[in-house]
Motif scaffolding. Structure first.
Motif, PDB file in Angstrom:
ATOM      1  N   THR A 291       0.838  -1.199   0.000  1.00  0.00           N
ATOM      2  CA  THR A 291       0.000   0.000   0.000  1.00  0.00           C
ATOM      3  C   THR A 291       0.871   1.246   0.000  1.00  0.00           C
ATOM      4  O   THR A 291       2.061   1.197   0.320  1.00  0.00           O
ATOM      5  N   LYS A 292       0.249   2.346  -0.326  1.00  0.00           N
ATOM      6  CA  LYS A 292       0.928   3.640  -0.370  1.00  0.00           C
ATOM      7  C   LYS A 292       1.487   4.019   0.999  1.00  0.00           C
ATOM      8  O   LYS A 292       2.576   4.571   1.110  1.00  0.00           O
TER       9      LYS A 292
ATOM     10  N   LYS B 279      -3.547   2.364  -3.189  1.00  0.00           N
ATOM     11  CA  LYS B 279      -4.321   3.120  -2.215  1.00  0.00           C
ATOM     12  C   LYS B 279      -5.406   2.222  -1.622  1.00  0.00           C
ATOM     13  O   LYS B 279      -6.078   1.482  -2.333  1.00  0.00           O
TER      14      LYS B 279
ATOM     15  N   SER C 247      -9.186   1.619  -3.005  1.00  0.00           N
ATOM     16  CA  SER C 247      -9.205   2.112  -4.385  1.00  0.00           C
ATOM     17  C   SER C 247      -9.770   1.045  -5.319  1.00  0.00           C
ATOM     18  O   SER C 247      -9.971  -0.111  -4.937  1.00  0.00           O
TER      19      SER C 247
END
Length: 178
Positions: free
Chosen positions: A129-130, A149, A152
């Protein structure tokens, strides 16, 4: 990642680790007992895949265990200790103590194995993940392999792909064990 993605990841990691556990520990038991032990292992991989989010207010696991969240989760940053290698080592140590006190009971072995596999899957999924994770906590460097994200469209697509992988692995494992 969302709860659904973590659960599916926990199942996939559990199914991937299953041959090692099955061949080394479960093969000696009769078929009915093996099925029960496998269900325990799979259930606790599901449970373990949610445990690291105890540090996040509003998560599924923190709502189910508010006392633990208040004592532990409120004192930690999200994706810090409970998303680190130290956390896996702590759980492994506690699991080893449980196994020693239960004389290496196979039920507790399946329980502990499932939890550790589930937690490991959670950390691996959050690594893509980010936001990343503090894998080497207490070092406060967030590691992130990809920048997906949470919630998302891409994560939802990954979640759907994980469904197919689960179905494939279930079929493959059933084929091998029968």
């Amino acid at each position: 990642m969302t709860k659904e993605t973590h659960i599916k990841g926990g199942y996939i990691f559990a199914l991937l680790a299953l041959p090692f556990i099955y061949n080394d520990y479960l093969l000696q038991y009769n078929l009915y007992y093996r099925v029960i032990l496998l269900l325990i292992y799979i259930y606790f991989s599901y449970f373990g895949s949610l445990i690291p989010d105890i540090d996040m207010r509003g998560s599924y696991i923190s709502k189910r265990f508010p006392t633990i969240h208040k004592k532990i989760g409120k004192k930690l940053r999200h994706r810090s200790l409970t998303h680190s290698l130290i956390f896996i080592l702590i759980l492994s140590f506690l699991g080893e103590l449980l196994l020693q006190y239960s004389d290496n009971n196979i039920v507790f072995f399946c329980l502990v194995s499932g939890i550790i596999v589930g937690v490991f899957s959670h950390i691996c999924l959050d690594l893509i993940t980010k936001e990343g994770v503090e894998l080497f906590y207490p070092i406060t460097i967030n590691l992130s392999i990809l920048s997906i994200k949470t919630s998302s469209k891409l994560e939802k697509s990954i979640c759907k792909i994980l469904n197919f992988i689960i179905i494939f692995l279930l079929g493959y494992r059933f084929y091998l064990f029968v």
